[in-house]
Motif scaffolding. Structure first.
Motif, PDB file in Angstrom:
ATOM      1  N   SER B  43       0.855  -1.179   0.000  1.00 22.74           N
ATOM      2  CA  SER B  43       0.000   0.000   0.000  1.00 22.74           C
ATOM      3  C   SER B  43       0.896   1.235   0.000  1.00 22.74           C
ATOM      4  N   PRO B 418     -13.469  10.261   2.151  1.00 25.75           N
ATOM      5  CA  PRO B 418     -12.698   9.266   2.917  1.00 25.75           C
ATOM      6  C   PRO B 418     -11.383   8.856   2.247  1.00 25.75           C
ATOM      7  N   GLN B 419     -11.441   8.627   0.933  1.00 29.85           N
ATOM      8  CA  GLN B 419     -10.234   8.160   0.248  1.00 29.85           C
ATOM      9  C   GLN B 419      -9.118   9.201   0.348  1.00 29.85           C
ATOM     10  N   GLN B 421      -8.986  11.700   2.551  1.00 29.69           N
ATOM     11  CA  GLN B 421      -8.616  11.799   3.964  1.00 29.69           C
ATOM     12  C   GLN B 421      -7.587  10.741   4.353  1.00 29.69           C
ATOM     13  N   ALA B 422      -7.828   9.537   3.893  1.00 26.67           N
ATOM     14  CA  ALA B 422      -6.921   8.437   4.251  1.00 26.67           C
ATOM     15  C   ALA B 422      -5.528   8.700   3.696  1.00 26.67           C
ATOM     16  N   ASN B 423      -5.470   9.145   2.456  1.00 23.94           N
ATOM     17  CA  ASN B 423      -4.165   9.443   1.863  1.00 23.94           C
ATOM     18  C   ASN B 423      -3.459  10.582   2.573  1.00 23.94           C
ATOM     19  N   ALA B 425      -3.889  11.498   5.618  1.00 16.93           N
ATOM     20  CA  ALA B 425      -3.462  11.041   6.954  1.00 16.93           C
ATOM     21  C   ALA B 425      -2.141  10.275   6.851  1.00 16.93           C
ATOM     22  N   GLN B 426      -2.033   9.449   5.803  1.00 21.80           N
ATOM     23  CA  GLN B 426      -0.790   8.678   5.656  1.00 21.80           C
ATOM     24  C   GLN B 426       0.399   9.616   5.402  1.00 21.80           C
TER      25      GLN B 426
END
Lengths: 450, 450
Positions: B43, B418-419, B421-423, B425-426
């Motif tokens: 990932s 969400p998608q 946001q997730a990126n 956050a990473q």
């Protein structure tokens, strides 16, 4: 990181003009000229452009539409699918190939340029040869050494002549390393015999030459049973790069699909990697929808094979007809066995032509255009001796409009079709007129060409 | 005809390796690496590739399918239709343009290469700059002279810095003649202000420089009202070549459509003709079906304009979010106003990074990949100082899959999706981790990175 590269003295813009003062690659320039003059109402016979203009196969249009979904950059070398298909194409031609050996590109022209930019050494070219090799040598900052072709075929020198050229090149400080062969040949429409390829491969190995084998006309051998094809990649696989494409065999020149097959193994990687690096800086990749088309076509489904066979037959019949006309007009000419070209030599007519002021390929091409509306590519534009009375005639634009092209593909005797007959008659008439005593007398009298 | 060109000593294959030892253009190489590692199940957050991956507009697919009928080679510069459309595009941007000033090609990359090959003189490049300019300088056998960018924006030097670089270049025996500007800039995602362009045009005229203005991100200015765009072609029309394309504004990277606008008149012809000559030997023409697409898109029907506006807004929102994250993590970073890039500088964190052995852009990029699966393009690959703690982050691949891209285009606040946001956050986590004391302690203790 060394930001400032050492200074390399170059003056390609000056040297370039020696190639072609018009600037554009001469075949493309003449093609544009013909389109302009036709638009202005002139009736021209266009023999100066090697385009296989044939009706589009509907399956290819379908594949392009499917490929539209692909908008992303992919691998520089091409998608795994297209590379596997192209590898299969070569495998069916006695060349077992790993997909990693394949690179696809927007035309074989782009690949040839990247090869020249990426791989060191000077270049040996058959003389005459396709008009793009030499300017590319020039853009790559290399030197070109011409090697004459034999009387029997073109695209390939005989080993003696090659040896002489290597000696001369080295004496002149050159470092000949790349040998470009055209199999089958443009401009002569002939194919070098296997025995010569065998000898050349031995010599290439002894002299440590890399062979760039331009095989874009490979599938247009008119009679494959009578004209055996041997690729140098079969005999000297470690030192042969094959380039090809779909422009000629499928009449897809405007779609710009080219492929290259590199040697396998580490040695191959050492050639392929710098070429891929150049590709990544010159064009990034073949347009993804075109990769879809190429993957389909190189898998060679029956309708593709059938079309290629039909086209090769048609090209052969018309090229042979033009060859006959040239010979009947008094020219010497190698009998064409592949592609759609003849390369007549009017040397036997020199005295009569000289009487009219035609003393070389430029004045010859000019006379054909001015007197008879026949557009040819003069030999000197292909690197031939400007004093020789030679020209290239591409015969693939004689088939007429799209409907006539379809009829020609289907006809048992396409040469008998009215459109093709008319074109052939104009060629015969134009060649006869060159040496027609009455024309000469009339011209002398009136000071103008009839 | 001079068949044997004078020998030009070159060793690009050696010099090339100084650019990039991996061979491939580094952004394309990293893109291939990411695809391989993702296919193997990793990932990764992919910030190393400037592709605007957005859903294909159905009208573009339609045009490609219509264009399938075009299988012939056309004019090297492009069909009259596509050139007229592109001329109209520029005319609507305060640049009245004759279709003869336009050349289309398989990507602006190919055009930039042809310009370099065809036009004499050494090259001045902003530093850092897009990773392809320098290798192309190299392939063209020219010298590159880097000029630093100011703290406020990139792609363009300030006039003082340019003057210094010209003096230095000439002192070192260079003949600087081409000045490449990137408007808006890749890698910094910023746009030089009109006042600087004005001053540079005055200087270019005084120093007789040719400006190559790479405006491929022009239509992705996030807030056009707040960020005025001035092309050097408006002020120094006689000496500016503009290059652009559809890869970025319409997410069509894989279709390879580039355009160039040359100066008008005789002076323009003197630039355009040698570039066209090079084009004719390098690629022949843009694939004819792609010319159909380009003619449609450059006419800017409402659905095209709407998509470009939506995309620019999305790119801006996400780029600004990544900028915020970088600044919050302690980086210096120019606020992005165009395109989809940010170029953080972690200099304020140097002591803490040095404690972990991160002392330059290579080790920084390595740590981000190894620790956090974040792929960035290290600054030295863009010509920046290898000791600087800088990298380019392309933010356009954070939108997710095709459905998520559509949602992002339509969303008022795409950053909240969400998608994305997730990126984000990473990325925040990865940057924090670089200087996280606990990570450092754990690493010191176990000898491995958590």
């Amino acid at each position: 990181m060394n930001w400032n590269w050492p200074r390399i003295p170059r003056a390609i813009w000056r040297r370039r003009s020696a190639v072609n003062s018009a600037g554009l690659s001469p075949n493309l320039a003449l093609n544009q000229l013909v389109e302009q003059r036709r638009a202005a109402g002139e009736s021209l016979v266009h023999l100066a452009f090697g385009e296989a203009r044939l009706p589009l196969l509907p399956q290819l249009a379908e594949q392009l539409a499917i490929g539209a979904a692909r908008t992303s950059y992919g691998p520089v070398a091409g998608s795994p699918q297209v590379r596997a298909a192209v590898a299969g194409y070569f495998a069916r031609r006695r060349l077992p190939t790993d997909p990693d050996q394949i690179v696809v590109a927007p035309g074989s022209k782009a690949l040839l340029m990247a090869i020249q930019l990426a791989i060191p050494g000077d270049v040996v070219l058959p003389r005459p040869a396709w008009n793009t090799y030499l300017p590319q040598v020039n853009y790559a900052g290399k030197r070109a050494f011409g090697v004459p072709i034999p009387a029997e075929y073109g695209g390939v020198p005989n080993p003696e002549a090659l040896r002489d050229t290597l000696v001369r090149a080295r004496r002149e400080g050159g470092t000949p390393r790349l040998l470009i062969l055209t199999l089958p040949d443009n401009p002569t429409g002939t194919l070098a015999p296997p025995e010569v390829i065998r000898q050349l491969c031995v010599l290439a190995r002894a002299e440590d030459l890399l062979i760039v084998s331009d095989e874009i006309y490979r599938d247009i051998v008119h009679d494959p049973a009578a004209t055996p094809f041997l690729s140098p990649a079969e005999l000297a696989p470690e030192r042969t790069i094959v380039v090809s494409g779909l422009s000629k065999s499928l009449g897809l020149g405007g779609w710009r699909i080219g492929v290259a097959r590199f040697p396998g193994g580490d040695l191959g990687d050492r050639l392929r990697n710098p070429v891929l690096a150049a590709a990544s800086e010159l064009w990034s990749g073949l347009a993804a929808p075109m990769q879809q088309v190429a993957a389909y076509a190189y898998a060679e489904p029956p309708e593709i094979t059938e079309r290629i066979v039909d086209a090769a037959r048609l090209h052969g019949q018309v090229a042979r007809a033009v060859h006959r006309i040239a010979v009947e007009a008094g020219a010497r000419c190698r009998p064409p066995t592949a592609g759609f070209y003849v390369y007549p030599d009017l040397e036997p007519l020199r005295p009569r032509l000289a009487a009219r002021g035609i003393t070389g390929s430029a004045s010859l091409a000019e006379a054909l255009l001015g007197e008879s509306g026949i557009v040819v590519l003069a030999g000197h534009l292909l690197g031939d001796d400007p004093g020789a009375l030679r020209f290239k005639a591409a015969t693939s634009l004689l088939y007429g409009d799209e409907q006539q092209q379809s009829a020609a593909l289907a006809a048992a005797d396409p040469v008998a079709l009215p459109q093709i007959q008319a074109n052939l008659a104009q060629i015969a008439h134009g060649l006869a007129r060159l040496t027609d005593q009455r024309s000469i007398a009339a011209e002398a009298k009136t000071g103008v060409t009839q």
